[in-house]
Motif scaffolding. Sequence first.
Motif, PDB file in Angstrom:
ATOM      1  N   ARG A  50       0.836  -1.197   0.000  1.00  0.00           N
ATOM      2  CA  ARG A  50       0.000   0.000   0.000  1.00  0.00           C
ATOM      3  C   ARG A  50       0.874   1.251   0.000  1.00  0.00           C
ATOM      4  N   GLU A  53       2.288   1.728  -3.542  1.00  0.00           N
ATOM      5  CA  GLU A  53       1.281   2.189  -4.505  1.00  0.00           C
ATOM      6  C   GLU A  53       0.883   3.642  -4.258  1.00  0.00           C
ATOM      7  N   ASN A  75      -2.144 -10.288  -5.050  1.00  0.00           N
ATOM      8  CA  ASN A  75      -2.610 -10.352  -6.437  1.00  0.00           C
ATOM      9  C   ASN A  75      -1.422 -10.649  -7.337  1.00  0.00           C
ATOM     10  N   HIS A  78      -0.842  -8.957 -10.907  1.00  0.00           N
ATOM     11  CA  HIS A  78      -0.631  -7.525 -11.065  1.00  0.00           C
ATOM     12  C   HIS A  78       0.485  -7.275 -12.083  1.00  0.00           C
ATOM     13  N   ARG A 329      -6.975   1.823   2.767  1.00  0.00           N
ATOM     14  CA  ARG A 329      -7.565   1.205   1.579  1.00  0.00           C
ATOM     15  C   ARG A 329      -6.653   0.126   1.003  1.00  0.00           C
ATOM     16  N   SER A 331      -4.679  -2.010  -1.625  1.00  0.00           N
ATOM     17  CA  SER A 331      -4.019  -1.630  -2.867  1.00  0.00           C
ATOM     18  C   SER A 331      -4.428  -2.584  -3.985  1.00  0.00           C
ATOM     19  N   SER A 332      -4.036  -2.256  -5.201  1.00  0.00           N
ATOM     20  CA  SER A 332      -4.329  -3.123  -6.337  1.00  0.00           C
ATOM     21  C   SER A 332      -3.480  -4.392  -6.291  1.00  0.00           C
ATOM     22  N   PHE A 333      -2.516  -4.449  -5.372  1.00  0.00           N
ATOM     23  CA  PHE A 333      -1.715  -5.652  -5.190  1.00  0.00           C
ATOM     24  C   PHE A 333      -2.412  -6.665  -4.287  1.00  0.00           C
ATOM     25  N   GLU A 334      -3.574  -6.289  -3.767  1.00  0.00           N
ATOM     26  CA  GLU A 334      -4.352  -7.194  -2.911  1.00  0.00           C
ATOM     27  C   GLU A 334      -5.572  -7.681  -3.664  1.00  0.00           C
ATOM     28  N   ARG A 335      -5.929  -8.936  -3.449  1.00  0.00           N
ATOM     29  CA  ARG A 335      -7.086  -9.510  -4.113  1.00  0.00           C
ATOM     30  C   ARG A 335      -8.385  -8.979  -3.491  1.00  0.00           C
TER      31      ARG A 335
END
Length: 335
Positions: A50, A53, A75, A78, A329, A331-335
């Motif tokens: 997080r 990112e 994720n 990514h 929040r 991150s896009s690295f988390e599913r």
Amino acid sequence: MREPIDFVITWVDGGDPAWREARAQFSGNKGEDNTECRYRDWGLLRYWFRGVENYAPWVRKIHFVTWGHLPPWLNTEHPKLHIVRHEDYIPAEFLPTFSSHVLEIYLHQIPDLAECFVYFNDDVFLIRPTKPERFFRKGKPCDMLAFQPVAANPYNPLMSHVFLNDVMVLCKYFDKRKNVLKQPLSYFHPGYPPLYFFYNLMELTFPKYTGFSAVHGTMPFRKQTFREVWEREERRLRVVASHRFRDDRDVTPNLFRNWQKLTGDFHAQNVQWDFSYFEIGSWGDERLLSTIRGQKKRVICINDAPEGKEEAPHMREELQQAFQQILPRASSFER
């Protein structure tokens, strides 16, 4: 044009039963460092992602180095994430390894790694917006060059040995006083902390190297540095690679870091002003939590100390809450 910059992070799940079984199979040699705190997981990895990112979105790629296990929430699809297993870049004859020093001396062999990269241990976090110039300027790593004697630390004797090993290699190729005359502004840069000026002036009275000061945080590197050291010290580095665990005959990443500085291949910059180092359960726990919540620094290191074992459950929860406060929040690295 700015060169692309990658991040590399090494991580281990110290609670993985398969990994623990393999570790037990190979441990037991005299002189190795196999303490539990080397592998303990504090549940903070998602906040590392997080932080990257949110505070370093410009990074080209993240190379996530793992023994083989992965966090269930990661994720793996990514586009910026590259999963790197030990066998992907370390020769098979030296595997399995449980030594961070082995993982580190081969970093330049990671496939698709950018020439300029920043190495993170998994206890180093970004907690404020960070620009690429914090790590590199015109393709050169940003760092500070200062002398500091290697301390004979009875509580951690292995690290005293390996830091001295680094210096022994460097003194083969660099003359202390000639190097200061060659690049005086690298030692006496106007932006350095005053203490660095004091270290360097005092150390000039000694003709030989006694050690180097190093900020225990992010480490900016060029792959070329690793290639140069390997070309000259392959035999010694292969001995390091043969150790399954940290060993008092090892060298550390500071060998490569200080090689960059002594060759002049770095940009002199105060990298300490926005950084803080903490040891869990040793001192400063409240200051650590306050630093995270208030985002008082840009980079922090939360080093696990053996004496902090009894406080681990308490600090684990408080650390997670502090990070959750500033990075709530996913991150896009988390599913």
